[in-house]
Motif scaffolding. Structure first.
Motif, PDB file in Angstrom:
ATOM      1  N   ARG A   1     -82.780  36.319  19.283  1.00  8.95           N
ATOM      2  CA  ARG A   1     -83.225  37.775  18.498  1.00  8.95           C
ATOM      3  C   ARG A   1     -83.535  38.842  19.273  1.00  8.95           C
ATOM      4  O   ARG A   1     -83.195  39.997  18.430  1.00  8.95           O
ATOM      5  CB  ARG A   1     -84.932  37.059  18.059  1.00  8.95           C
ATOM      6  N   GLU A   2     -83.043  39.058  19.553  1.00  4.14           N
ATOM      7  CA  GLU A   2     -82.722  40.098  20.926  1.00  4.14           C
ATOM      8  C   GLU A   2     -81.727  41.193  20.881  1.00  4.14           C
ATOM      9  O   GLU A   2     -81.787  42.643  21.267  1.00  4.14           O
ATOM     10  CB  GLU A   2     -82.529  39.959  22.960  1.00  4.14           C
ATOM     11  N   VAL A   3     -80.376  39.309  20.287  1.00  2.00           N
ATOM     12  CA  VAL A   3     -79.208  40.624  20.136  1.00  2.00           C
ATOM     13  C   VAL A   3     -79.721  40.849  18.673  1.00  2.00           C
ATOM     14  O   VAL A   3     -78.783  42.579  18.389  1.00  2.00           O
ATOM     15  CB  VAL A   3     -78.193  39.659  20.051  1.00  2.00           C
ATOM     16  N   GLN A   4     -80.108  40.845  17.924  1.00  2.00           N
ATOM     17  CA  GLN A   4     -80.112  41.535  16.537  1.00  2.00           C
ATOM     18  C   GLN A   4     -81.038  42.402  16.863  1.00  2.00           C
ATOM     19  O   GLN A   4     -81.089  43.724  15.785  1.00  2.00           O
ATOM     20  CB  GLN A   4     -80.851  40.270  15.313  1.00  2.00           C
ATOM     21  N   ASP A   5     -82.331  42.767  17.359  1.00  2.00           N
ATOM     22  CA  ASP A   5     -82.795  43.850  17.881  1.00  2.00           C
ATOM     23  C   ASP A   5     -82.066  45.028  18.397  1.00  2.00           C
ATOM     24  O   ASP A   5     -81.878  46.080  18.082  1.00  2.00           O
ATOM     25  CB  ASP A   5     -84.146  43.380  18.970  1.00  2.00           C
ATOM     26  N   PHE A   6     -80.961  44.092  19.480  1.00  2.00           N
ATOM     27  CA  PHE A   6     -80.423  45.816  20.162  1.00  2.00           C
ATOM     28  C   PHE A   6     -79.527  46.231  18.975  1.00  2.00           C
ATOM     29  O   PHE A   6     -79.298  47.652  19.161  1.00  2.00           O
ATOM     30  CB  PHE A   6     -79.618  44.491  21.727  1.00  2.00           C
ATOM     31  N   GLN A   7     -78.536  45.160  18.271  1.00  2.00           N
ATOM     32  CA  GLN A   7     -77.928  45.862  17.528  1.00  2.00           C
ATOM     33  C   GLN A   7     -77.980  47.128  16.544  1.00  2.00           C
ATOM     34  O   GLN A   7     -77.807  47.815  16.070  1.00  2.00           O
ATOM     35  CB  GLN A   7     -76.798  44.956  16.622  1.00  2.00           C
ATOM     36  N   SER A   8     -79.519  46.573  16.199  1.00  2.00           N
ATOM     37  CA  SER A   8     -80.879  47.373  14.624  1.00  2.00           C
ATOM     38  C   SER A   8     -80.368  48.703  15.739  1.00  2.00           C
ATOM     39  O   SER A   8     -80.459  49.983  14.284  1.00  2.00           O
ATOM     40  CB  SER A   8     -81.832  46.844  15.115  1.00  2.00           C
ATOM     41  N   GLY A   9     -80.514  48.900  16.832  1.00  2.00           N
ATOM     42  CA  GLY A   9     -80.447  50.443  17.234  1.00  2.00           C
ATOM     43  C   GLY A   9     -79.677  50.926  17.504  1.00  2.00           C
ATOM     44  O   GLY A   9     -78.901  52.027  16.834  1.00  2.00           O
ATOM     45  N   PHE A  10     -78.223  50.277  16.912  1.00  2.00           N
ATOM     46  CA  PHE A  10     -76.524  51.206  16.700  1.00  2.00           C
ATOM     47  C   PHE A  10     -76.461  51.932  15.218  1.00  2.00           C
ATOM     48  O   PHE A  10     -77.362  51.862  14.730  1.00  2.00           O
ATOM     49  CB  PHE A  10     -75.487  50.322  16.890  1.00  2.00           C
ATOM     50  N   GLY A  11     -75.693  52.770  16.158  1.00  2.00           N
ATOM     51  CA  GLY A  11     -75.452  53.790  14.717  1.00  2.00           C
ATOM     52  C   GLY A  11     -74.016  53.439  14.360  1.00  2.00           C
ATOM     53  O   GLY A  11     -73.940  51.990  14.181  1.00  2.00           O
ATOM     54  N   ASN A  12     -73.892  54.222  12.555  1.00  2.00           N
ATOM     55  CA  ASN A  12     -72.921  53.822  12.316  1.00  2.00           C
ATOM     56  C   ASN A  12     -71.480  54.053  12.935  1.00  2.00           C
ATOM     57  O   ASN A  12     -71.467  54.455  14.101  1.00  2.00           O
ATOM     58  CB  ASN A  12     -72.819  54.920  11.054  1.00  2.00           C
ATOM     59  N   PHE A  13     -70.677  53.030  12.480  1.00  2.00           N
ATOM     60  CA  PHE A  13     -69.460  53.046  13.194  1.00  2.00           C
ATOM     61  C   PHE A  13     -68.644  54.462  13.421  1.00  2.00           C
ATOM     62  O   PHE A  13     -68.688  55.006  14.194  1.00  2.00           O
ATOM     63  CB  PHE A  13     -67.847  52.512  12.887  1.00  2.00           C
ATOM     64  N   SER A  14     -69.023  54.985  12.195  1.00  2.00           N
ATOM     65  CA  SER A  14     -67.669  56.632  12.084  1.00  2.00           C
ATOM     66  C   SER A  14     -69.039  57.934  12.204  1.00  2.00           C
ATOM     67  O   SER A  14     -69.662  58.508  11.587  1.00  2.00           O
ATOM     68  CB  SER A  14     -67.205  57.082  10.795  1.00  2.00           C
TER      69      SER A  14
ATOM     70  N   GLN B   1     -73.236  57.935  17.660  1.00  2.00           N
ATOM     71  CA  GLN B   1     -73.843  56.891  17.981  1.00  2.00           C
ATOM     72  C   GLN B   1     -73.494  55.495  17.564  1.00  2.00           C
ATOM     73  O   GLN B   1     -74.039  54.619  18.063  1.00  2.00           O
ATOM     74  CB  GLN B   1     -75.303  56.968  16.541  1.00  2.00           C
ATOM     75  N   ASN B   2     -72.702  55.441  17.229  1.00  2.00           N
ATOM     76  CA  ASN B   2     -70.903  54.430  17.214  1.00  2.00           C
ATOM     77  C   ASN B   2     -71.472  53.922  19.130  1.00  2.00           C
ATOM     78  O   ASN B   2     -71.894  54.370  19.676  1.00  2.00           O
ATOM     79  CB  ASN B   2     -69.411  54.577  17.528  1.00  2.00           C
ATOM     80  N   ALA B   3     -71.656  52.359  19.158  1.00  2.00           N
ATOM     81  CA  ALA B   3     -72.460  51.284  20.681  1.00  2.00           C
ATOM     82  C   ALA B   3     -71.378  52.094  21.178  1.00  2.00           C
ATOM     83  O   ALA B   3     -72.202  51.838  22.235  1.00  2.00           O
ATOM     84  CB  ALA B   3     -72.595  50.334  19.435  1.00  2.00           C
ATOM     85  N   PHE B   4     -69.927  51.808  21.000  1.00  2.00           N
ATOM     86  CA  PHE B   4     -68.936  51.956  21.687  1.00  2.00           C
ATOM     87  C   PHE B   4     -69.161  53.468  22.377  1.00  2.00           C
ATOM     88  O   PHE B   4     -69.361  54.182  24.144  1.00  2.00           O
ATOM     89  CB  PHE B   4     -68.105  51.578  21.835  1.00  2.00           C
ATOM     90  N   MET B   5     -69.485  54.678  21.813  1.00  2.00           N
ATOM     91  CA  MET B   5     -69.626  55.892  22.250  1.00  2.00           C
ATOM     92  C   MET B   5     -70.834  56.559  23.572  1.00  2.00           C
ATOM     93  O   MET B   5     -70.929  57.231  24.289  1.00  2.00           O
ATOM     94  CB  MET B   5     -69.354  57.121  20.698  1.00  2.00           C
TER      95      MET B   5
ATOM     96  N   LEU C   1     -62.664  62.660  18.051  1.00  2.00           N
ATOM     97  CA  LEU C   1     -63.555  62.909  17.351  1.00  2.00           C
ATOM     98  C   LEU C   1     -65.281  63.294  18.072  1.00  2.00           C
ATOM     99  O   LEU C   1     -66.130  64.546  18.193  1.00  2.00           O
ATOM    100  CB  LEU C   1     -63.935  62.679  16.391  1.00  2.00           C
ATOM    101  N   TYR C   2     -65.418  62.098  18.353  1.00  2.00           N
ATOM    102  CA  TYR C   2     -66.808  61.607  18.877  1.00  2.00           C
ATOM    103  C   TYR C   2     -67.536  61.843  20.170  1.00  2.00           C
ATOM    104  O   TYR C   2     -68.812  61.894  20.815  1.00  2.00           O
ATOM    105  CB  TYR C   2     -67.759  61.129  18.214  1.00  2.00           C
ATOM    106  N   GLN C   3     -67.060  61.596  21.150  1.00  2.00           N
ATOM    107  CA  GLN C   3     -66.606  61.718  23.214  1.00  2.00           C
ATOM    108  C   GLN C   3     -65.463  61.963  23.542  1.00  2.00           C
ATOM    109  O   GLN C   3     -64.804  60.818  24.149  1.00  2.00           O
ATOM    110  CB  GLN C   3     -67.805  60.509  23.032  1.00  2.00           C
TER     111      GLN C   3
ATOM    112  N   THR D   1     -67.456  47.392  26.454  1.00  2.00           N
ATOM    113  CA  THR D   1     -65.846  47.071  26.096  1.00  2.00           C
ATOM    114  C   THR D   1     -66.141  47.105  24.074  1.00  2.00           C
ATOM    115  O   THR D   1     -67.566  46.418  24.041  1.00  2.00           O
ATOM    116  CB  THR D   1     -65.588  45.535  26.382  1.00  2.00           C
ATOM    117  N   VAL D   2     -65.241  46.512  23.242  1.00  2.00           N
ATOM    118  CA  VAL D   2     -65.252  46.388  22.376  1.00  2.00           C
ATOM    119  C   VAL D   2     -63.696  46.600  21.511  1.00  2.00           C
ATOM    120  O   VAL D   2     -62.494  46.915  22.247  1.00  2.00           O
ATOM    121  CB  VAL D   2     -65.740  47.188  21.047  1.00  2.00           C
ATOM    122  N   LEU D   3     -63.595  45.487  20.845  1.00  2.00           N
ATOM    123  CA  LEU D   3     -62.024  44.920  20.338  1.00  2.00           C
ATOM    124  C   LEU D   3     -62.452  45.900  18.570  1.00  2.00           C
ATOM    125  O   LEU D   3     -63.289  46.109  18.444  1.00  2.00           O
ATOM    126  CB  LEU D   3     -62.054  43.366  19.817  1.00  2.00           C
TER     127      LEU D   3
END
Length: 441
Positions: free
Chosen positions: A249-262, A265-269, A288-290, A275-277
């Motif tokens: 559930r914690e992972v779900q809550d954590f990811q709910s705070g991620f922004g859109n890919f583009s 607020q992208n989680a990697f940015m 463009l963003y970072q 790290t991200v695949l």
């Protein structure tokens, strides 16, 4: 029986899509643009900068000769609309779709065999990076040609790495070493909330179909689906360990705070994942963003006991096809052949921020490319272990099922064995229906 796939579409939804496709087909295949030339109608899925880039290629072709005029149109839902327009006898001359749709389109009898025209033009496998050429072959026929391809790699935020992982040469080579890195890099807040994940398979969650492939698994052997094979169970057990490590559930809550890919607020940015695949295109979004981010890319790690899988990379491909019943197939192929020219292909792929599908790549392409790691992505495309979508008419359903499998495992509602076994049972039924209704087996 070739169009039996339509039976799976809900009646009301089908009628809406059909009506839309008919209107678009009649309007968008209007060939009065240049009366003194043969007008070739080209439907493409791209919008924005990607669409503008292909428009430049189209303009280049139109200006290069005075016999053919390509009318380029960006069409939403181009796959469904192309299939329906083809079944209605009024397709575009060219359609730009995704490589994983080859089997569905070919099984529906919606594609022209390009083999004779390609042979006449002198195009063959030697002109392309092997896996990309293989993607456009189906049932021993060339049914499409490449436009922009992609390969994937692990992207690393250097600022989140400890000193011993400060460079591509030092980054973990095996999945077991990656697991140790995740344990070392991940962080929690003072109130024990996850605030930094070293890696999450579910971010962005675009390659859920492929985790088994990274462990040597297959989704199909011959005519049989192998969703719940031992290799796939091993892979999704590895995927599931992240939920156990951090809390489902914690992972779900954590990811709910991620922004859109583009977005910025992208989680990697934002540094929420270290790290991200991701694909070759990721450099575009970082720039463009970072733009100040210090990052590098490396091949995704492999299981320690499977060194033969070293250099694995998910490969994707945008393709162009000539639908069955196209009014001007020879003229359409002239444009397709133009796009395959090295200078043209490199221009298009450079504008899209992609690697090239061609076997020969100029030094200028590498030296001027906006992705500083473009040579790596080119090398990964040439890997001996390419991972790409299976040529399967029910690929969309299979991908959806494996997304569901991943979610069930991440939530802890099913074990990997049970989730994959249930998916296998559902897909076996769908595959049997497809073979009977569409393939006539």
């Amino acid at each position: 029986m070739a169009m039996g796939w339509l039976r799976s579409v809900g009646t009301a939804a089908f009628l809406v899509v059909l009506a839309s496709a008919v209107v678009i087909s009649e309007q968008a295949t209007n060939r009065q643009k240049k009366k003194e030339r043969v007008t070739v109608v080209y439907w493409e899925k791209w919008t924005g900068d990607e669409g503008d880039s292909m428009q430049k290629i189209v303009d280049w072709f139109n200006e290069s000769q005075d016999r053919i005029f390509v009318q380029y149109l960006s069409i939403s839902g181009v796959n469904d609309k192309t299939l329906l327009a083809t079944s209605g006898g009024n397709p575009p001359d060219i359609a730009g779709i995704w490589g994983e749709q080859v089997a569905q389109f070919a099984d529906a009898g919606a594609l022209m065999d390009l083999t004779p025209m390609a042979e006449e033009a002198g195009l063959d496998r030697s002109d392309y990076i092997g896996p990309y050429w293989d993607m456009v072959f189906y049932n021993n026929k060339l049914v499409a040609l490449p436009t922009t391809p992609a390969s994937t790699a692990m992207h690393v935020n250097r600022s989140k790495m400890p000193p011993e992982y400060d460079s591509p040469e030092e980054f973990p080579k095996t999945i077991e070493e990656l697991d140790a890195l995740v344990d070392k890099v991940s962080k929690r807040s003072s109130d024990d909330r996850l605030i930094l994940a070293g890696f999450l398979p579910s971010e962005p969650g675009w390659w859920n179909y492929g985790w088994g492939k990274l462990f040597g698994g297959k989704l199909m052997e011959g005519d049989k689906l192998t969703i719940d094979s031992p290799e796939n169970i091993r892979a999704w057990t590895w995927v599931g360990q992240f939920g156990k490590k951090f809390g489902n559930r914690e992972v779900q809550d954590f990811q709910s705070g991620f922004g859109n890919f583009s977005s910025p607020q992208n989680a990697f940015m934002t540094g929420k994942v270290a790290t991200v695949l991701q694909g070759v295109w990721m450099a575009n979004y970082i720039r463009l963003y970072q733009p100040k981010m210090d990052w590098y890319a490396v091949p995704f790690p492999y299981p320690a006991d499977r060194p033969d899988l070293k250099g694995s990379s998910f490969l994707g491909l945008d393709i162009v096809v000539i639908p069955r019943g196209a009014k001007h197939p020879k003229e359409a192929f002239e444009f397709l052949k133009f796009v395959q020219r090295q200078d043209v292909m490199e221009k298009l792929c450079s504008m899209h921020g992609k690697n090239s599908p061609l076997s020969k790549v100029s030094e200028n392409f590498f030296n001027t490319h906006q992705n500083k790691h473009i040579r790596l992505f080119d090398q990964l495309a040439r890997t001996r272990v390419p991972l790409f979508a299976d040529k399967l008419g029910i690929w969309a359903q299979l991908a959806t099922e494996l997304n569901n499998v991943t979610q069930e495992i991440n939530l802890g509602t099913k074990t990997p064995e049970q989730a994959l076994h249930d998916a296998q049972a559902r897909l076996d039924g769908q595959w049997e229906v497809y073979k009977k209704q569409v393939l006539g087996r």
